[in-house]
Design an enzyme around this catalytic site. Structure first.
Site, PDB file in Angstrom:
ATOM      1  N   CYS A 112     -17.028   2.520 -27.118  1.00 27.09           N
ATOM      2  CA  CYS A 112     -18.339   3.061 -27.398  1.00 27.09           C
ATOM      3  C   CYS A 112     -19.321   3.043 -25.977  1.00 27.09           C
ATOM      4  CB  CYS A 112     -19.361   2.157 -28.201  1.00 27.09           C
ATOM      5  SG  CYS A 112     -21.113   2.793 -28.750  1.00 27.09           S
ATOM      6  N   TYR A 156      -1.738  -2.075 -12.824  1.00 27.78           N
ATOM      7  CA  TYR A 156      -2.936  -2.136 -13.199  1.00 27.78           C
ATOM      8  C   TYR A 156      -3.608  -1.371 -14.356  1.00 27.78           C
ATOM      9  CZ  TYR A 156      -2.637  -3.470  -8.289  1.00 27.78           C
ATOM     10  OH  TYR A 156      -2.452  -4.064  -7.022  1.00 27.78           O
ATOM     11  N   TYR A 199     -11.598   4.082 -10.936  1.00 29.97           N
ATOM     12  CA  TYR A 199     -11.207   4.697  -9.283  1.00 29.97           C
ATOM     13  C   TYR A 199     -10.901   6.204  -9.414  1.00 29.97           C
ATOM     14  CZ  TYR A 199      -9.321  -0.218  -8.803  1.00 29.97           C
ATOM     15  OH  TYR A 199      -9.309  -1.364  -8.881  1.00 29.97           O
ATOM     16  N   GLY A 232       0.770  -1.155  -0.008  1.00 27.63           N
ATOM     17  CA  GLY A 232      -0.067  -0.065   0.055  1.00 27.63           C
ATOM     18  C   GLY A 232       0.868   1.296   0.212  1.00 27.63           C
ATOM     19  N   PRO A 252       4.736  -4.897  -1.657  1.00 24.45           N
ATOM     20  CA  PRO A 252       4.608  -3.662  -2.411  1.00 24.45           C
ATOM     21  C   PRO A 252       4.401  -4.161  -3.965  1.00 24.45           C
ATOM     22  CG  PRO A 252       6.773  -4.180  -2.251  1.00 24.45           C
ATOM     23  CD  PRO A 252       6.163  -5.215  -1.306  1.00 24.45           C
TER      24      PRO A 252
END
Length: 404
Positions: free
Chosen positions: A332, A360, A306, A222, A264
């Protein structure tokens, strides 16, 4: 050591490999890993890369070459790590909501395992007893992280065994003679406050006496990386110092010492990654100017999922007058990378690069709208290597079976 690839390098890569294109800078990964090892050098620590952030086997091999282990969230990630040549003792599998069959397969692989439910822990105990040391993931009831969707330690989170179910946990451990080697928590992502980690270790330190076989305290990951210009990165050395002071005064002075583990993910690979795109079309509707690029949420979903910020630069026209643009994708569906963003004048055909795309990004990509996934390139010691080819039409068909 270079901290980033230059605009000229990125343009050359776009010209050579085409766009959209994911580019990863190996030396930036090394730089981030060394911040961790140097910051925690005064503590007995181990690091496992949370590979759900980026699982290309070339990345796994490179990170392992630095001395880092691999943390996996699925049995297939375990298989990828083994395929990449990482030994089982350097692989950690932290499950969540999975079938017990995955845990059985992880045991067969010989990797470290953290279990996050009483149900699976009981099944584990009945089958393996004290023959296979295991860790348990606890829910510490700590709210932390930059976005509720990536906060995993609060009281409404699905992750981990709630600490208020300690008696049930102890009962299962005693009944089945389970050897609990690790106590694990993970409170979320984008954490820069050292007190979050200190709070976490306080929670775990109160449980140590209940587990005589304990060897490891695992604080998850984190650590924050800067996305927006004013963002600050987690001060690793400061966190390590605060943890050391707490451990020496509250835990290690009781005759037991423990190894600290961390996982990590984003911290290691976010800043190493670039998504290079090309402008397909400009549309001025009288209220705003849209710069429509040849990518979309199928390649980088973080802004839509996010509300994540990614810095964007016009590589092709870097010295022109700045104007305000809304950068959108070609999917679309509402598909916006940035709203009202100040960029050097954008023209059709220009290359735009999105920064912090290593974590990600490709990993959460899809073939939505039957679009191709982009190629991936690794830049190491100044040389560029294609580590994943761009999709072709046949890739859209390869698992389909014609029956009509």
């Amino acid at each position: 050591m270079p901290q980033s690839l230059t605009h000229t390098q990125l343009v050359e890569l776009a010209d050579r490999f085409g766009t959209p294109l994911y580019v990863y800078h190996a030396e930036k990964i090394k730089e981030q890993y060394e911040k961790l090892t140097e910051g925690f050098s005064s503590l007995d620590s181990r690091f496992f890369f949370a590979c759900k952030a980026l699982t290309n086997i070339n990345i796994l091999k490179y990170i392992h070459s630095l001395g880092c282990g691999i943390d996996c969230s699925s049995i297939n990630e375990v298989k990828l790590a083994l395929h990449a040549g990482i030994p089982e003792e350097k692989i950690l599998y932290t499950s969540n909501g999975i079938s017990f069959a995955e845990i059985e397969e992880a045991v067969q692989s010989g990797v470290h395992i953290n279990i996050d439910s009483l149900s699976n822990l009981e099944k584990f105990g009945k089958k393996y007893g004290n023959t296979y040391p295991v860790g348990v993931r606890l829910r510490p009831n700590i709210l932390a992280g930059g976005n509720l969707k990536i906060s995993t330690g609060h009281e409404k989170s699905k992750f981990g065994i709630p600490i208020d179910q300690l008696d049930l946990l102890k009962g299962i451990v005693a009944e089945n003679s389970i050897r609990i080697k690790t106590l694990h928590i993970h409170t979320g992502s984008d954490i820069k406050d050292a007190d979050v980690f200190v709070h976490g270790i306080k929670v775990l330190s109160e449980l140590v006496s209940h587990f005589p076989d304990l060897e490891v305290i695992d604080l998850g990951g984190g650590f924050k990386v800067p996305y927006e210009p004013e963002d600050e990165e987690t001060d690793i050395a400061f966190i390590a110092d605060k943890l050391k002071k707490y451990l020496e005064t509250h835990l290690f002075n009781k005759g037991r010492t423990f190894q600290l583990w961390f996982e990590p993910g984003k911290y290691l690979v976010s800043e190493c990654g670039y998504l290079i795109t090309q402008v397909n079309v400009l549309k001025d509707n009288g209220v705003q100017i849209f710069a429509g690029i040849n990518s979309g949420l199928n390649h980088l979903i973080r802004p839509m999922m996010y509300d994540a910020y990614h810095h964007i630069v016009n590589l092709s026209n870097p010295h022109a007058e700045e104007k305000v643009y809304t950068v959108t994708g070609y999917i679309c569906e509402t598909d916006t990378f940035a709203t009202d963003r100040l960029l050097h004048e954008v023209r059709e055909g220009d290359y735009l690069v999105l920064y912090n795309a290593g974590a990600y990004g490709f990993e959460m990509s899809s073939n939505y709208n039957s679009r191709y996934k982009p190629a991936e390139v690794l830049v190491k010691e100044g040389d560029a290597f294609l580590i994943r080819r761009r999709d072709e039409f046949e890739d859209l068909l390869k698992n389909q079976i014609t029956v009509v």
